[in-house]
Scaffold this active site. Sequence first.
Site, PDB file in Angstrom:
ATOM      1  CG  HIS A   1      32.303  97.377  20.021  1.00  0.00           C
ATOM      2  ND1 HIS A   1      33.630  97.483  20.331  1.00  0.00           N
ATOM      3  CD2 HIS A   1      32.156  96.162  19.415  1.00  0.00           C
ATOM      4  CE1 HIS A   1      34.264  96.373  19.953  1.00  0.00           C
ATOM      5  NE2 HIS A   1      33.391  95.568  19.383  1.00  0.00           N
TER       6      HIS A   1
ATOM      7  CG  ASP B   1      35.242  92.923  17.873  1.00  0.00           C
ATOM      8  OD1 ASP B   1      34.995  93.337  19.029  1.00  0.00           O
ATOM      9  OD2 ASP B   1      35.156  91.732  17.550  1.00  0.00           O
TER      10      ASP B   1
ATOM     11  CE1 TYR C   1      36.392  87.302  21.865  1.00  0.00           C
ATOM     12  CE2 TYR C   1      35.030  86.083  20.311  1.00  0.00           C
ATOM     13  CZ  TYR C   1      35.441  87.274  20.864  1.00  0.00           C
ATOM     14  OH  TYR C   1      34.922  88.457  20.409  1.00  0.00           O
TER      15      TYR C   1
END
Lengths: 287, 287
Positions: free
Chosen positions: A263, A95, A202
């Site tokens: 994940h 990630d 982000y």
Amino acid sequence: MKHTMVRANGASFHVAETGHGAPLLLLHGWPEFWLTWEPVMARLADRYRLIAPDLRGFGESDKPDGPFGAQDHAADVLALLDALGIERTGVVGHDVGGAAMQPLARTASERLAGLFFFGFVYPGIGSRMAAPDRLNEIWYQSFNQMEMAPTLVGASQESCRAYTSHFLRHWAYRKNAFDKVLSAFVENFLKPGNLAGGFAHYKASHAGRIAMIKGQAPPLPPITVPTCVRWPEHDPLMPYEWTDRLGETFVNLDLAPFPDVGHFPHRENPDRAAAEIGAYFDRRGWH
Amino acid sequence: MKHTMVRANGASFHVAETGHGAPLLLLHGWPEFWLTWEPVMARLADRYRLIAPDLRGFGESDKPDGPFGAQDHAADVLALLDALGIERTGVVGHDVGGAAMQPLARTASERLAGLFFFGFVYPGIGSRMAAPDRLNEIWYQSFNQMEMAPTLVGASQESCRAYTSHFLRHWAYRKNAFDKVLSAFVENFLKPGNLAGGFAHYKASHAGRIAMIKGQAPPLPPITVPTCVRWPEHDPLMPYEWTDRLGETFVNLDLAPFPDVGHFPHRENPDRAAAEIGAYFDRRGWH
């Protein structure tokens, strides 16, 4: 588990460390922090020196004004290695951690004994990231950039729990993987600045992500550091099919699926996650 | 302003009503409720009978288990006209209200003296809705479908205010358009079931929206009811360029931009909004 604060690249980083042997650096994702690695660290402590920092913005590390993204995390990690006196290390991540490992490998390959990834964003995913059927998976990459996001998610214990546990459950295949540490995760993200600190990634990644989706990202040199990817078989965020272009980015690639997990292989099946990590670095002669 | 509860289509609807003359039905969007029309209603009350219901799921109307979308809202509106003894009416709407007006016009054209829209989703928008550069605009259409959304947004007065005011400000061109009623909006959406009631539209609309984005939506018959569209010039959600295919859906179309406003002309410039609505229905001979 030894906890220290380490000064590097103009900020203070919290580093959790355990075990003895060749160093392995563990880089967490979002919404995570060092603690996500604890089960894997416990299983490898007799063979490796395991070092799990909180990335900039996360956990107990500093949270300067963002945005800061993969390039910044990579610079932090490199400075951390210097501060810790570590000449060479294996690196494990997924990630956000996996995003940071790519610029790290391009700028300091000589410091890296090998890369080990679960799922992560890399250029070959391309426009598939934003295919119409995937809009209900990727909305958070936009929401996390909104100015209101820290206020909304941090309004109460309940709201922080609702938001964090949404991802920790939805992205997992073994849905209860985080049940025992969920309160610790919620408490962690409610500390001042931690929500914004995670969201900063982000904001920093937005332009590059959109360029990737449009097919307009400038080509990057391939990564030559030996790389192992054990991509989750059932990650709703990043389907296994998206591994098809990993070879374009990673020249020296050992790719296989990680079965029966989503994940978070390190939390969903820490036995196998630790075994795969240990086996890979063994094969690399990194003891 | 007269407030009544009206039974129709198996639910109870709150209807706000004022004025005398030919009926005009006003259909609100999200995150709105009947009150959004109040400034326009006040300005047209000497010429029209203005009827502003809370759509199913919103305001003081019933909130049965969703999802319910444009087709359901259209059926509700038709049943409301029956219950109110209204044979024929003009209809004004935007956003969710504008979505409902399309099935309404296809099923009951003989009941409609004309349609007046601001911005709204119609099939010709197509894949533009999800172009890469627009992902940071459309994330809420996914977020609003998440099971956690009502918990997260409804966690506190502060969080409901943060979420609601984000849209009321971001989508507006005149940023302070809702300042005086923001507390009423927040209070409204914090009433039990109202957040989920508004979100139900996004769950119901999802499959159709994705089909539209993919270019796989089944073609619909064009709408023959005379239609006026005054599309906002500065709506960040729905650019004016997207009006280029309105003529495919609306056979009898009077299109012009609404200058100097964003998503909410009725609140950003109620004088002009009321004048445009009145002038159109005048031209239609609807007195």
